[in-house]
Write a protein that holds these residues in place. Structure first.
Motif, short mmCIF file in Angstrom:
data_model
loop_
_atom_site.label_atom_id
_atom_site.label_comp_id
_atom_site.label_asym_id
_atom_site.label_seq_id
_atom_site.Cartn_x
_atom_site.Cartn_y
_atom_site.Cartn_z
N VAL A 50 18.59 22.86 93.03
CA VAL A 50 19.55 22.24 92.11
C VAL A 50 20.47 21.34 92.94
O VAL A 50 20.99 21.75 93.98
CB VAL A 50 20.39 23.31 91.38
CG1 VAL A 50 21.52 22.67 90.58
CG2 VAL A 50 19.51 24.16 90.47
N PHE A 51 20.63 20.10 92.47
CA PHE A 51 21.55 19.16 93.08
C PHE A 51 22.73 19.00 92.12
O PHE A 51 22.53 18.87 90.91
CB PHE A 51 20.91 17.78 93.25
CG PHE A 51 19.73 17.76 94.17
CD1 PHE A 51 19.87 17.42 95.50
CD2 PHE A 51 18.46 18.07 93.69
CE1 PHE A 51 18.78 17.39 96.35
CE2 PHE A 51 17.35 18.03 94.53
CZ PHE A 51 17.52 17.70 95.87
N VAL A 52 23.93 18.97 92.66
CA VAL A 52 25.12 18.72 91.84
C VAL A 52 25.79 17.49 92.45
O VAL A 52 26.09 17.47 93.65
CB VAL A 52 26.09 19.92 91.82
CG1 VAL A 52 27.30 19.60 90.95
CG2 VAL A 52 25.37 21.16 91.30
N TYR A 53 25.99 16.48 91.62
CA TYR A 53 26.58 15.22 92.08
C TYR A 53 28.03 15.15 91.61
O TYR A 53 28.34 15.44 90.46
CB TYR A 53 25.79 14.04 91.52
CG TYR A 53 24.32 14.09 91.88
CD1 TYR A 53 23.91 13.95 93.21
CD2 TYR A 53 23.35 14.31 90.92
CE1 TYR A 53 22.57 14.00 93.56
CE2 TYR A 53 22.01 14.36 91.26
CZ TYR A 53 21.62 14.22 92.58
OH TYR A 53 20.29 14.28 92.92
N GLY A 59 36.02 14.08 93.14
CA GLY A 59 35.18 15.23 93.48
C GLY A 59 34.86 16.12 92.30
O GLY A 59 34.84 17.34 92.41
N ILE A 60 34.62 15.51 91.12
CA ILE A 60 34.32 16.28 89.91
C ILE A 60 32.83 16.13 89.60
O ILE A 60 32.25 15.06 89.76
CB ILE A 60 35.10 15.78 88.69
CG1 ILE A 60 36.47 15.27 89.02
CG2 ILE A 60 35.21 16.86 87.67
CD1 ILE A 60 37.26 14.90 87.79
N CYS A 61 32.23 17.20 89.10
CA CYS A 61 30.81 17.20 88.75
C CYS A 61 30.54 16.17 87.66
O CYS A 61 31.13 16.22 86.59
CB CYS A 61 30.40 18.59 88.27
SG CYS A 61 28.72 18.67 87.66
N GLU A 62 29.63 15.24 87.98
CA GLU A 62 29.26 14.21 87.00
C GLU A 62 27.79 14.28 86.61
O GLU A 62 27.39 13.68 85.62
CB GLU A 62 29.62 12.82 87.50
CG GLU A 62 28.89 12.39 88.76
CD GLU A 62 29.26 10.98 89.19
OE1 GLU A 62 29.92 10.25 88.42
OE2 GLU A 62 28.88 10.60 90.31
N ALA A 63 26.99 15.03 87.37
CA ALA A 63 25.58 15.17 87.03
C ALA A 63 25.00 16.38 87.75
O ALA A 63 25.48 16.78 88.82
CB ALA A 63 24.81 13.92 87.40
N ILE A 64 23.95 16.95 87.14
CA ILE A 64 23.25 18.11 87.70
C ILE A 64 21.76 17.82 87.58
O ILE A 64 21.29 17.42 86.51
CB ILE A 64 23.58 19.40 86.90
CG1 ILE A 64 25.09 19.54 86.70
CG2 ILE A 64 22.99 20.62 87.59
CD1 ILE A 64 25.47 20.29 85.45
N GLU A 65 21.04 18.00 88.68
CA GLU A 65 19.60 17.72 88.68
C GLU A 65 18.84 18.98 89.05
O GLU A 65 19.23 19.70 89.97
CB GLU A 65 19.30 16.60 89.68
CG GLU A 65 17.87 16.14 89.66
CD GLU A 65 17.64 14.93 90.54
OE1 GLU A 65 16.49 14.47 90.58
OE2 GLU A 65 18.58 14.43 91.18
N PHE A 66 17.74 19.21 88.36
CA PHE A 66 16.95 20.44 88.51
C PHE A 66 15.51 20.13 88.87
O PHE A 66 14.90 19.23 88.29
CB PHE A 66 16.92 21.23 87.19
CG PHE A 66 18.28 21.50 86.66
CD1 PHE A 66 18.98 22.62 87.05
CD2 PHE A 66 18.87 20.62 85.76
CE1 PHE A 66 20.24 22.87 86.56
CE2 PHE A 66 20.14 20.86 85.28
CZ PHE A 66 20.82 21.99 85.67
N CYS A 67 14.96 20.92 89.77
CA CYS A 67 13.54 20.88 90.10
C CYS A 67 13.03 22.32 90.06
O CYS A 67 13.82 23.26 90.02
CB CYS A 67 13.32 20.29 91.49
SG CYS A 67 13.95 18.61 91.67
N GLN A 68 11.71 22.48 90.09
CA GLN A 68 11.13 23.82 90.10
C GLN A 68 11.58 24.56 91.35
O GLN A 68 11.77 23.93 92.37
CB GLN A 68 9.59 23.72 90.10
CG GLN A 68 9.04 23.14 88.85
CD GLN A 68 9.09 24.13 87.70
OE1 GLN A 68 9.61 25.23 87.79
NE2 GLN A 68 8.55 23.73 86.59
N PRO A 69 11.81 25.85 91.32
CA PRO A 69 11.42 26.80 90.29
C PRO A 69 12.45 26.95 89.16
O PRO A 69 12.18 27.61 88.16
CB PRO A 69 11.29 28.11 91.04
CG PRO A 69 12.34 28.01 92.09
CD PRO A 69 12.33 26.55 92.51
N THR A 70 13.61 26.34 89.30
CA THR A 70 14.63 26.43 88.26
C THR A 70 14.16 25.66 87.03
O THR A 70 13.59 24.57 87.15
CB THR A 70 15.97 25.88 88.76
OG1 THR A 70 16.41 26.72 89.83
CG2 THR A 70 17.01 25.87 87.67
#
Length: 142
Positions: A50-53, A59-70
């Protein structure tokens, strides 16, 4: 681990608008300090993939990216690790104006969700899987 997507709000325990400290407190693992994706403006949680941008300004979360296995799950269905055409058709039920990103995937500005499937080709790779899903805040791609 499944992350349930609420458009323009959250994915799993991570809410858009959280600070880096808040995100880190809700994740079950520590971020990998050795990644170099966007430097200090990204957390990478290696076990979950999981990447959190974060915004550079605050410094506030603006996007979340998911790859397997999540699994990124929207309205009861996983969007990653499944054939791109299935995930796209599922999103089209909620947004009939998906933006096609040629040879990359699709983006739903209505839902704040993007699908990444670089191997998809209608003729040569119709069974290609969604490799990543991004959930983003309003205006993220402006």
């Amino acid at each position: 681990m499944d992350f349930l997507i609420k458009p323009y709000e959250s994915a799993g325990p991570i809410s858009l608008g959280m600070t880096k400290e808040q995100v880190r407190s809700v994740m079950p693992e520590k971020p990998d300090e050795k990644h170099d994706i966007r430097g200090a403006y990204t957390d990478f949680f290696g076990n979950s993939v999981v990447f959190v941008y974060y915004t550079q300004e605050h410094g506030i979360c603006e996007a979340i990216e998911f790859c397997q296995p999540t699994k990124a799950v929207f309205n009861g269905r996983p969007l990653n690790g499944v054939p791109f055409i299935e995930a796209k058709q599922w999103l089209e039920q909620f947004d009939n104006a998906l933006e096609d990103e040629e040879n990359v995937g699709v983006t739903s500005n209505k839902l704040g969700i993007g699908l990444y499937a670089p191997d998809y080709d209608e003729d040569e790779g119709p069974g290609a899987l969604v490799e990543a899903v991004i959930v983003f805040r309003k205006g993220y791609y402006d």
